[in-house]
Write an enzyme that holds these catalytic residues in place. Sequence first.
Site, mmCIF file in Angstrom:
data_model
loop_
_atom_site.group_PDB
_atom_site.id
_atom_site.type_symbol
_atom_site.label_atom_id
_atom_site.label_comp_id
_atom_site.label_asym_id
_atom_site.label_seq_id
_atom_site.Cartn_x
_atom_site.Cartn_y
_atom_site.Cartn_z
ATOM 1 N N HIS A 195 -7.779 -5.272 -0.811
ATOM 2 C CA HIS A 195 -6.774 -4.433 -0.169
ATOM 3 C C HIS A 195 -6.814 -4.645 1.345
ATOM 4 O O HIS A 195 -7.895 -4.632 1.929
ATOM 5 C CB HIS A 195 -7.040 -2.968 -0.503
ATOM 6 C CG HIS A 195 -5.860 -2.090 -0.249
ATOM 7 N ND1 HIS A 195 -4.942 -1.779 -1.239
ATOM 8 C CD2 HIS A 195 -5.417 -1.468 0.870
ATOM 9 C CE1 HIS A 195 -4.000 -1.000 -0.750
ATOM 10 N NE2 HIS A 195 -4.272 -0.802 0.531
ATOM 11 N N SER A 203 0.840 -1.193 0.000
ATOM 12 C CA SER A 203 0.000 0.000 0.000
ATOM 13 C C SER A 203 0.880 1.250 0.000
ATOM 14 O O SER A 203 1.695 1.436 -0.905
ATOM 15 C CB SER A 203 -0.967 -0.044 1.186
ATOM 16 O OG SER A 203 -2.008 0.878 1.033
ATOM 17 N N ASP A 253 -9.735 -4.163 -5.359
ATOM 18 C CA ASP A 253 -8.882 -3.144 -4.768
ATOM 19 C C ASP A 253 -8.937 -1.887 -5.633
ATOM 20 O O ASP A 253 -8.685 -1.949 -6.841
ATOM 21 C CB ASP A 253 -7.446 -3.663 -4.674
ATOM 22 C CG ASP A 253 -6.479 -2.671 -4.042
ATOM 23 O OD1 ASP A 253 -6.931 -1.649 -3.513
ATOM 24 O OD2 ASP A 253 -5.264 -2.943 -4.087
#
Length: 298
Positions: free
Chosen positions: A298, A115, A268
């Site tokens: 995610h 991320s 995601d």
Amino acid sequence: LPALWDSQLLMKDLHFDGVPVKIYFPREPSLGKRRGVIFFHGGCGIFGSIRGFERICRYITRKSDSVVVSVGYHLAPEHKYPAQTLDCLAATVHLLQNADTYGVDPARVVVCGDSAGGTYAASVCQELAHRTDIPKLRAQVLIYPFLQALSFNLPSHQQNASTAFLSRDRTVHAILKYLNKDCSLKEPILAGSHVPESMNLKYKKWVSPDLIPEVFKLGYKPPLPASFLPQVHEEVPELFEARFSPLLAEDAVVCLLPDTCIITCEHDVLRDDGLLYKKRLEDSNVRVTWHHVQKGFH
């Protein structure tokens, strides 16, 4: 969860140029220098910690027989952007310059992050691309990275707009919190009103739904053109910096990047960032390994 003793690993809490790190060493003796993995945790730059990612770093250490350095970069908004990237850069340079001290082969150092940590990994690689005074990074591993703030209307943004944990709305909200900006800017940014037409034209070759494979565009509808709002653009200049949006880096930098592994997840909002960077790197003759998790999120 409390940190537990591990029969297979040794662990040390240190500071690299003032940046907190935790180093994980395999206990098993090695015949030579080991690989080094520098790990940057996710959390939008505003939460997350070394402790929160300890099990992941232990797992990487055991499975890859590597020395793993987990970086506890200082968090926003108390530490203003780009303090997080600079911390990650400082820790990386320290390891490259002192690899022998930690039993690491300086020619086999990898940066890795998930991320926002993937953003920092990509940014560190770009920042070091032209450096000749330290060993070159061997590779970068980008786990569903955030890579651009030019468009929040790509197919993955539409398809996963309401996905739990990281929705489209929450993504931009977190960005504004990270940069310590007024959250009333969220709606115009979501619409694309922060980007002048000249910039859209300049970056269309790198950031466009046209570059996304058709298999990922099911149900996608091109958004209506947004009216450009100069006052919004002027409030968020950071969004267009390569340090914040690595996908916008110039070709002269991208072509020098190391071997890359990109991991994307189907469910995601950031999926297409990874797909666009994959294409960008391949077009620049950078070797890319891509793993797509079909049922991942995610």
